[in-house]
Design a protein around this motif. Structure first.
Motif, PDB file in Angstrom:
ATOM      1  N   LYS A  25       0.816  -1.209   0.000  1.00 23.01           N
ATOM      2  CA  LYS A  25       0.000   0.000   0.000  1.00 23.01           C
ATOM      3  C   LYS A  25       0.852   1.262   0.000  1.00 23.01           C
ATOM      4  O   LYS A  25       0.472   2.266  -0.573  1.00 23.01           O
ATOM      5  N   HIS A  26       2.029   1.212   0.576  1.00 22.39           N
ATOM      6  CA  HIS A  26       2.877   2.400   0.585  1.00 22.39           C
ATOM      7  C   HIS A  26       3.533   2.615  -0.765  1.00 22.39           C
ATOM      8  O   HIS A  26       3.710   3.745  -1.195  1.00 22.39           O
ATOM      9  N   LYS A  27       3.884   1.533  -1.450  1.00 22.40           N
ATOM     10  CA  LYS A  27       4.479   1.671  -2.768  1.00 22.40           C
ATOM     11  C   LYS A  27       3.467   2.196  -3.771  1.00 22.40           C
ATOM     12  O   LYS A  27       3.821   2.919  -4.690  1.00 22.40           O
ATOM     13  N   HIS A  28       2.208   1.832  -3.593  1.00 20.59           N
ATOM     14  CA  HIS A  28       1.145   2.352  -4.452  1.00 20.59           C
ATOM     15  C   HIS A  28       1.048   3.873  -4.303  1.00 20.59           C
ATOM     16  O   HIS A  28       0.969   4.604  -5.296  1.00 20.59           O
ATOM     17  N   ALA A  29       1.070   4.347  -3.065  1.00 24.23           N
ATOM     18  CA  ALA A  29       0.985   5.782  -2.816  1.00 24.23           C
ATOM     19  C   ALA A  29       2.233   6.503  -3.323  1.00 24.23           C
ATOM     20  O   ALA A  29       2.139   7.611  -3.854  1.00 24.23           O
ATOM     21  N   VAL A  30       3.391   5.873  -3.183  1.00 26.44           N
ATOM     22  CA  VAL A  30       4.631   6.481  -3.668  1.00 26.44           C
ATOM     23  C   VAL A  30       4.580   6.650  -5.184  1.00 26.44           C
ATOM     24  O   VAL A  30       5.002   7.675  -5.719  1.00 26.44           O
ATOM     25  N   GLY A  31       4.032   5.671  -5.891  1.00 27.54           N
ATOM     26  CA  GLY A  31       3.904   5.774  -7.335  1.00 27.54           C
ATOM     27  C   GLY A  31       3.022   6.940  -7.745  1.00 27.54           C
ATOM     28  O   GLY A  31       3.331   7.669  -8.690  1.00 27.54           O
ATOM     29  N   VAL A  32       1.925   7.132  -7.014  1.00 24.50           N
ATOM     30  CA  VAL A  32       1.028   8.249  -7.310  1.00 24.50           C
ATOM     31  C   VAL A  32       1.725   9.574  -7.021  1.00 24.50           C
ATOM     32  O   VAL A  32       1.624  10.529  -7.802  1.00 24.50           O
ATOM     33  N   SER A 166      -2.805   0.518 -11.724  1.00 23.19           N
ATOM     34  CA  SER A 166      -3.174  -0.831 -12.140  1.00 23.19           C
ATOM     35  C   SER A 166      -2.667  -1.892 -11.171  1.00 23.19           C
ATOM     36  O   SER A 166      -2.995  -3.057 -11.307  1.00 23.19           O
ATOM     37  N   SER A 167      -1.854  -1.496 -10.206  1.00 20.04           N
ATOM     38  CA  SER A 167      -1.413  -2.458  -9.200  1.00 20.04           C
ATOM     39  C   SER A 167      -2.535  -2.675  -8.197  1.00 20.04           C
ATOM     40  O   SER A 167      -3.428  -1.863  -8.050  1.00 20.04           O
ATOM     41  N   SER A 168      -2.478  -3.783  -7.513  1.00 20.15           N
ATOM     42  CA  SER A 168      -3.513  -4.049  -6.522  1.00 20.15           C
ATOM     43  C   SER A 168      -3.324  -3.115  -5.341  1.00 20.15           C
ATOM     44  O   SER A 168      -2.215  -2.902  -4.862  1.00 20.15           O
ATOM     45  N   SER A 169      -4.405  -2.555  -4.881  1.00 26.84           N
ATOM     46  CA  SER A 169      -4.321  -1.570  -3.805  1.00 26.84           C
ATOM     47  C   SER A 169      -4.767  -2.191  -2.488  1.00 26.84           C
ATOM     48  O   SER A 169      -5.215  -3.328  -2.421  1.00 26.84           O
ATOM     49  N   GLU A 170      -4.699  -1.379  -1.435  1.00 29.13           N
ATOM     50  CA  GLU A 170      -5.078  -1.882  -0.124  1.00 29.13           C
ATOM     51  C   GLU A 170      -6.591  -1.990   0.018  1.00 29.13           C
ATOM     52  O   GLU A 170      -7.086  -2.591   0.957  1.00 29.13           O
ATOM     53  N   TYR A 171      -7.350  -1.404  -0.926  1.00 31.77           N
ATOM     54  CA  TYR A 171      -8.802  -1.449  -0.851  1.00 31.77           C
ATOM     55  C   TYR A 171      -9.397  -2.623  -1.633  1.00 31.77           C
ATOM     56  O   TYR A 171     -10.593  -2.743  -1.727  1.00 31.77           O
ATOM     57  N   GLU A 172      -8.564  -3.456  -2.180  1.00 30.09           N
ATOM     58  CA  GLU A 172      -9.039  -4.572  -2.985  1.00 30.09           C
ATOM     59  C   GLU A 172      -9.147  -5.812  -2.106  1.00 30.09           C
ATOM     60  O   GLU A 172      -8.209  -6.203  -1.433  1.00 30.09           O
TER      61      GLU A 172
END
Length: 177
Positions: A25-32, A166-172
């Motif tokens: 979940k942190h890597k997802h936010a870092v990408g954004v 497109s990566s899986s997020s923490e809300y999935e």
């Protein structure tokens, strides 16, 4: 065919499937955040050149509307690419029985990247025709470099945001019965 028969799906467009990226979940936010920072950097570079050009004495070298067109094309492409539902492109959405939706989503993805590539090509052509061939001094060549780097940053930002979304997020959630 190079793929084993078990891995072959005649509905696929590409031989290699989309990468299934599983980010925390942190890597997802870092990408954004990185995509947003690149987007802001792109705008800052061009606005810096536009403000600097208004303070020059030579009226031929000012940034005009023609200089803004490649950036506008890249922003339109950025918006188009990131508005597309990623599941539609993969064809994995179980609720969409429409096979034409996958084709339309891929067409819009192509149009979005074509807008961004056209913006980049336009900024390169503008730099060569407006600044390089007229043999202006190095301080005026910066305007063309800023325009090109703006479009490169827009493209990188779109790709990074595409991968982050497109990566899986923490809300999935995956429910199994």
């Amino acid at each position: 065919m190079s793929l084993p028969r078990a891995n072959y799906d005649p509905r696929r467009v590409c031989v290699n499937p989309f990468p299934n990226i599983s980010l925390d979940k942190h890597k997802h936010a870092v990408g954004v955040y990185v995509a947003g920072a690149l987007f802001a950097l792109a705008n800052w570079q061009f606005w810096d050149a536009a403000i600097l050009s208004r303070h020059t004495v030579d009226p031929e070298v000012h940034i005009s509307f023609v200089d803004w067109v490649p950036g506008i094309c890249s922003v339109l492409g950025f918006i188009i690419v990131n508005l597309i539902d990623k599941d539609r492109i993969k064809g994995d959405n179980a609720f969409s029985g429409d096979g034409g939706a996958v084709w339309r989503a891929r067409l819009f993805l192509f149009i979005g990247f074509a807008f961004m590539a056209g913006g980049l090509a336009g900024s390169i052509a503008l730099h060569v025709l407006k600044y390089y061939l007229r043999e202006y001094s190095e301080q005026f060549l910066y305007y063309g470099y800023a325009n090109m780097s703006q479009n490169v940053c827009f493209m990188l930002s779109a790709v990074i945001l595409w991968l982050a979304q497109s990566s899986s997020s923490e809300y999935e959630y995956h429910l199994a019965l």
